[in-house]
Design a protein around this motif. Structure first.
Motif, mmCIF file in Angstrom:
data_model
loop_
_atom_site.group_PDB
_atom_site.id
_atom_site.type_symbol
_atom_site.label_atom_id
_atom_site.label_comp_id
_atom_site.label_asym_id
_atom_site.label_seq_id
_atom_site.Cartn_x
_atom_site.Cartn_y
_atom_site.Cartn_z
ATOM 1 N N THR A 144 0.812 -1.117 -0.033
ATOM 2 C CA THR A 144 -0.036 -0.125 0.014
ATOM 3 C C THR A 144 0.828 1.224 -0.007
ATOM 4 O O THR A 144 2.228 1.232 0.337
ATOM 5 N N ASP A 145 -0.083 2.403 -0.273
ATOM 6 C CA ASP A 145 0.813 3.843 0.024
ATOM 7 C C ASP A 145 0.398 4.134 1.377
ATOM 8 O O ASP A 145 -0.062 3.561 2.019
ATOM 9 N N GLU A 165 9.816 7.940 3.674
ATOM 10 C CA GLU A 165 11.067 7.555 3.365
ATOM 11 C C GLU A 165 11.068 6.019 3.004
ATOM 12 O O GLU A 165 11.886 5.584 2.231
ATOM 13 N N GLU A 166 10.218 5.227 3.667
ATOM 14 C CA GLU A 166 10.322 3.688 3.672
ATOM 15 C C GLU A 166 9.583 3.329 2.531
ATOM 16 O O GLU A 166 10.079 2.475 1.818
ATOM 17 N N LEU A 167 8.525 4.223 2.194
ATOM 18 C CA LEU A 167 7.747 3.864 0.815
ATOM 19 C C LEU A 167 8.940 4.128 -0.252
ATOM 20 O O LEU A 167 9.009 3.301 -1.440
ATOM 21 N N ASP A 168 9.275 5.238 -0.345
ATOM 22 C CA ASP A 168 10.325 5.692 -1.402
ATOM 23 C C ASP A 168 11.673 4.540 -1.624
ATOM 24 O O ASP A 168 11.897 4.264 -2.695
ATOM 25 N N SER A 169 12.060 4.097 -0.576
ATOM 26 C CA SER A 169 13.243 3.202 -0.852
ATOM 27 C C SER A 169 12.927 1.868 -0.495
ATOM 28 O O SER A 169 13.846 1.071 -0.573
ATOM 29 N N SER A 170 11.559 1.488 -0.513
ATOM 30 C CA SER A 170 11.304 0.085 -0.900
ATOM 31 C C SER A 170 11.597 -0.636 0.660
ATOM 32 O O SER A 170 12.067 -1.876 0.590
ATOM 33 N N THR A 229 5.898 -0.281 -3.002
ATOM 34 C CA THR A 229 7.124 -0.328 -3.752
ATOM 35 C C THR A 229 7.984 -1.598 -3.608
ATOM 36 O O THR A 229 8.474 -2.180 -4.472
ATOM 37 N N SER A 230 7.906 -2.036 -2.299
ATOM 38 C CA SER A 230 8.669 -3.086 -1.822
ATOM 39 C C SER A 230 7.924 -4.436 -2.316
ATOM 40 O O SER A 230 8.521 -5.358 -2.841
#
Length: 429
Positions: A144-145, A165-170, A229-230
């Motif tokens: 999810t976002d 930050e965790e979403l952008d960096s997977s 993203t992950s």
């Protein structure tokens, strides 16, 4: 003469007045019924079953309806859900699930271009095996976002949700549902910071969501949330034709009026982005949570009415039972009726007497039936874990039905008794 008098049946005291008081009529009715306990009990049984069935079924139906409404409303009734449909190759429509027709870019476009939309969240959903130490479970993984908690009213009870930050960096972090937590960690309180494995990939537990319960066959606590993203990059792979694939898009508006406008706007945006023009069929579908609640309420309401109508057949059977027993009672008490008339009882007094007996049977049976129905509904609500709902209208209707059954079932026997000729009645054995 003395031998004839010895055969006179025992009857309740008869007042000398031509108009018998209501209290006296009821007293005689109760005394007569009490002297034939078994017959009275069996006669009441049909009414008891009928009223108990009507009250219990109505209560259970309303309880189940309330439970599902609460569960759907917990997801938000101001939410649209856009789901991927069947893609096309040229003019050929492919099968559902052959590839994804929605992308994260679609969700971002909706957020930017639809003025009636207040919040947009994209998600990717898959089932996967999750392992911790010696425990493992198969559960639903949601990528999810950051808007998903607000879109689904799903927030952490312990720990936190992942950040931008965790979403952008997977980042490989996970938020567990309570069911997954219990399955993997049991009663352990040390969960935050532990490492779990999802399809061979290691994820750190950073939060536990608040309990939501089951929605039909789906346990909303048997879920894990990780960054979109992950999930797209590590667990699923980018299988969209362009962009990051998603299973669905959640769209939230502040009220139902804006939601209708949002549905129109979202439909047009996606048709333009996917190059769908009439008479081509959409490769997506939009569901409205409010429409789901309304449809389910109507279906359950109709089903409850149907079952209550079937249960009402028991009341008809109970009424027939009362009529049969009262007709038999008239035959058995022919001599008693003759004696009553001989000492001055009017036709109206005899009519009222037999009507009172039928009404007493139905009211007492209805009271027992109402109590039994409420008890059955209470036990069912506790066993199956849905709200205990007793409608005041159903209780009043139950009482009215039992009274009506007594009146209708007692009319013909009472009328027959009141019209007996006293001389003929006295001569009967």
């Amino acid at each position: 003469m003395l031998q004839g008098l010895e055969k006179i049946p025992k009857i309740p005291k008869i007042p000398s007045k031509s108009t018998v008081p209501l209290t006296e009529i009821l007293s005689m009715a109760v005394e007569t019924l009490w002297s034939n306990k078994l017959r009275t009990g069996l006669t009441m049984l049909g009414v008891i079953i009928g009223i108990a069935s009507v009250i219990a079924i109505t209560s259970v139906g309303q309880g189940v309806q309330k439970s599902v409404e609460n569960q759907i409303q917990a997801l938000g009734t101001d939410v649209l859900q856009v789901l991927a449909g069947a893609p096309r190759s040229g003019n050929v429509r492919q099968g559902l699930g052959s590839t994804t027709t929605l992308t994260w870019e679609d969700a971002k476009a909706i957020a930017q271009q639809a003025p009636s939309v207040d919040l947009v969240s994209a998600y990717l959903q898959r089932n996967a095996q999750v392992v911790y130490a010696g425990e493992n479970t198969s559960t639903t993984i949601y990528g999810t976002d950051l808007n998903y908690p607000d879109a689904r009213n799903t927030y952490p009870q312990e720990g936190r949700f992942f950040n931008q930050e965790e979403l952008d960096s997977s980042k490989q972090v996970a938020v567990l549902g309570p069911t997954v937590k219990r399955t993997l960690f049991g009663n352990s309180t040390k969960v935050i910071g532990e490492q779990i494995r999802i399809q061979g990939e290691t994820y750190e537990v950073i939060g536990i969501t608040e309990p939501k319960g089951a929605q039909g066959p789906m346990d909303r606590d048997d879920q894990i949330f990780i960054p979109l993203t992950s999930m797209s990059g590590r667990l699923v792979g980018n299988n969209a034709l362009t962009g990051v694939s998603v299973s669905g898009i959640l769209i939230k508006s502040s009220n139902s009026q804006k939601l209708e406008a949002a549905q129109f706007q979202v439909t047009n945006i996606l048709r333009l982005r996917h190059e769908i023009y009439p008479p081509q069929v959409d490769d997506f579908r939009i569901t409205n949570q409010a429409d789901i609640v309304s449809t389910f309420t109507n279906v359950v309401g109709l089903f409850t009415i149907m079952v209550v109508a079937i249960a009402g057949i028991s009341l008809v059977v109970g009424g027939i039972g009362i009529a049969n027993i009262m007709l038999v009672s008239v035959v058995e008490r022919t001599r008693e009726i003759g004696i009553r008339k001989a000492v001055g009882a009017t036709n109206a007094a005899i009519l009222n007497q037999f009507l009172a007996e039928a009404i007493v049977i139905s009211i007492v049976g209805g009271g027992i039936g109402m109590g039994s129905g409420i008890l059955i509904a209470f036990v069912a609500a506790n066993i199956f874990k849905f709200p205990f709902v007793i409608s005041f209208a159903s209780v009043i209707a139950g009482f009215g039905l039992s009274l009506s059954v007594g009146l209708v079932a007692g009319v013909i026997p009472a009328r027959n008794a009141s019209k007996l000729d006293p001389i003929t009645a006295l001569r009967s054995d």
